[in-house]
Design an enzyme around this catalytic site. Structure first.
Site, PDB file in Angstrom:
ATOM      1  N   GLY A  79       0.844  -1.193   0.000  1.00 13.62           N
ATOM      2  CA  GLY A  79       0.000   0.000   0.000  1.00 13.62           C
ATOM      3  C   GLY A  79       0.877   1.239   0.000  1.00 13.62           C
ATOM      4  O   GLY A  79       1.058   1.911  -1.019  1.00 13.62           O
ATOM      5  N   CYS A 103      -8.845  23.301  16.833  1.00 14.42           N
ATOM      6  CA  CYS A 103      -8.748  23.632  18.250  1.00 14.42           C
ATOM      7  C   CYS A 103      -8.247  22.454  19.070  1.00 14.42           C
ATOM      8  O   CYS A 103      -8.986  21.912  19.902  1.00 14.42           O
ATOM      9  CB  CYS A 103     -10.108  24.105  18.744  1.00 14.42           C
ATOM     10  SG  CYS A 103     -10.760  25.389  17.694  1.00 14.42           S
TER      11      CYS A 103
HETATM   12  C1  LIG Z   1      -2.892  -1.964   5.649  1.00 13.97           C
HETATM   13  C2  LIG Z   1      -2.726  -3.309   5.078  1.00 13.97           C
HETATM   14  C3  LIG Z   1      -1.830  -3.514   4.017  1.00 13.97           C
HETATM   15  C4  LIG Z   1      -0.944  -2.443   3.444  1.00 13.97           C
HETATM   16  O1  LIG Z   1       0.080  -2.061   4.297  1.00 13.97           O
HETATM   17  P1  LIG Z   1       1.215  -1.066   3.806  1.00 13.97           P
HETATM   18  O2  LIG Z   1       2.044  -0.864   4.996  1.00 13.97           O
HETATM   19  O3  LIG Z   1       0.549   0.168   3.351  1.00 13.97           O
HETATM   20  O4  LIG Z   1       1.952  -1.752   2.698  1.00 13.97           O
HETATM   21  C5  LIG Z   1      -1.775  -4.783   3.470  1.00 13.97           C
HETATM   22  N1  LIG Z   1      -2.533  -5.801   3.951  1.00 13.97           N
HETATM   23  C6  LIG Z   1      -3.392  -5.629   4.988  1.00 13.97           C
HETATM   24  C7  LIG Z   1      -4.201  -6.777   5.457  1.00 13.97           C
HETATM   25  C8  LIG Z   1      -3.517  -4.384   5.577  1.00 13.97           C
HETATM   26  O5  LIG Z   1      -4.361  -4.222   6.609  1.00 13.97           O
END
Ligand SMILES: *Cc1c(COP(=O)(O)O)cnc(C)c1O
Length: 425
Positions: A277, A350
């Site tokens: 991600g 705030c």
């Molecule tokens: C958040 C998440 C990801 C992605 O994680 P990154 O650190 O952004 O690569 C992948 N798999 C699951 C199950 C997640 O919850």
């Protein structure tokens, strides 16, 4: 190559001037670079290309439809954690059989939607969840493809709010209990268990936690096979860290990560699933903001900007570091005449927590100057709220010399329309 860098003292997104975006779209706004998304996806794909694998981009990092469509065209699958994300991934044209459904609390409706679409697989995280999925699949006359998310009890050495692989975290099934889950699933006609999944945390900046967790999971896969279970996929989740530039992390490269995974899994004969991600989206976006006031208070200088913690919560939530630069860098030229000042950069909300950074040395700035907070492409817009009745801010996607608003700024009237005052108030 960086796609957010100055040309003649003007910060650009690819070939689009951020000052132009600010003038035409307004601030604050998220600005993304299509070239950066594409490059990151390709770098990751190349790093794992010697394995039979699926890249399922983690939609929660940045779920804008334009971003998902771009990644879909590059061949990406999707890792979704809600019915909303499932709908987004399908709407963006990601094939259902490349969609993984993760998450510790899938509702019955979400399971039905996933089965209806024909996704593969559901990563289940508890026995009750598996039983519910089985019942729903039977009711629909379907068989749900399932992988079991394990909890390898490995600390990823990351911020505690994004460490997910320890026994005390809510995620996954204890490795010692997985055999029993596979055993009991043999009597369930609505589910077919064919995989092992894990995700040990986010912004992981060394290979060691991955190596420990993969080694544990590999042992489990061999053990399950000896018991006669078929294991076809091994999903190692996401979590690879990225550089926040001036921050103090130097994470492994995608190539080092890919090489490690291949070395530890090459004898397993499984299809690998990756869920990156942050690695794809983080450095593909900036938060563009304007200085409202410069305030000299006590021993501090405050830059009060028009973006706030509701727009980008990472500093408040994770103590995250974001590089900050002026958009008009002519003042910061190498002529050494630039006066550098120690600023606390804060938003208008705030709460004292509405602070992006403290004691940051930046070129001297004035009200009206534009700034960017770098590395805001992941966990930025998706975590925004309307706290303090600040409507969500727009998202802009740049490609070469063109840009488009890919999520428009709602006005406060739109927001008020969603609320209702009963006549008995
Ligand atoms: C958040 C998440 C990801 C992605 O994680 P990154 O650190 O952004 O690569 C992948 N798999 C699951 C199950 C997640 O919850």
């Amino acid at each position: 190559m960086r796609h957010f860098s100055p040309i003649k003292g003007q910060m650009m997104a690819e070939q689009v001037s951020l000052a132009t975006v600010a003038a035409e779209v307004g601030t604050p706004a998220y600005v993304y670079s299509a070239a950066t998304f594409t490059r990151h996806y390709k770098v990751f794909a190349r790093a794992v290309s010697s394995m039979d694998s699926l890249i399922a981009y983690s939609v929660k990092a940045n779920s804008n439809q334009a971003v998902l469509s771009l990644l879909a065209k590059l061949g990406s699958g999707a890792d979704v954690v809600s019915g909303g994300e499932l709908a987004r991934a399908l709407a963006a044209g990601i094939a259902a059989d490349k969609i993984i459904f993760s998450g510790v609390g899938k509702s019955a409706e979400e399971m039905r939607a996933g089965l209806e679409a024909g996704i593969a697989p559901f990563n289940i995280e508890s026995m009750p969840e598996l039983q519910q999925l089985n019942a729903i699949a039977l009711d629909m006359g379907k068989t749900a493809p399932v992988a079991v998310r394990i909890n390898p009890n490995v600390c990823a050495g990351t911020h505690e709010k994004i460490c997910t692989g320890r026994a005390e975290n809510k995620f996954g099934i204890d490795i010692a209990d997985v055999d029993a889950v596979f055993e009991r699933a043999q009597d369930m006609q609505g589910v077919r268990l064919r995989g092992i999944a894990m995700h040990i945390g986010s912004q992981i900046d060394s290979l060691a936690p991955f190596a420990s967790a993969i080694t544990l999971a590999a042992g489990l896969i061999e053990r399950l096979r000896k018991q006669g279970h078929k294991i076809e996929t091994f999903d190692i989740g996401g979590g690879l860290g990225i550089s926040y530039a001036g921050g103090d992390t130097t994470p492994p490269s995608p190539k080092e990560y890919g090489d490690l995974v291949r070395r530890l899994t090459q004898d397993l004969d499984v299809r690998m699933i990756f869920e990156p991600g942050r690695m794809i989206a983080g450095n593909a976006g900036v938060l563009l903001a304007k200085v409202l006031y410069v305030k000299h208070g006590g021993a501090r200088n405050f830059l009060i900007i028009d973006a706030a913690m509701n727009d980008l919560i990472r500093p408040a939530l994770y103590d995250a570091y974001h590089d900050i630069e002026p958009v008009n860098a002519s003042a910061a030229d190498a002529d050494q005449k630039t006066k550098m000042i120690s600023y606390d950069v804060v938003g208008p909300i705030c709460e004292s927590g509405d602070t992006f950074t403290q004691h940051r040395m930046l070129p001297e700035m004035q009200a009206g100057d534009l700034i960017v907070l770098h590395t805001a492409g992941a966990y930025g817009a998706v975590q925004a709220s309307q706290y303090n009745s600040r409507p969500l801010i727009p998202e802009v996607l740049v490609k070469d010399d063109k840009y488009a608003v890919v999520r428009k700024r709602p006005n406060i009237e739109d927001v008020l329309k969603t609320e209702h005052v009963p006549d008995w108030v």
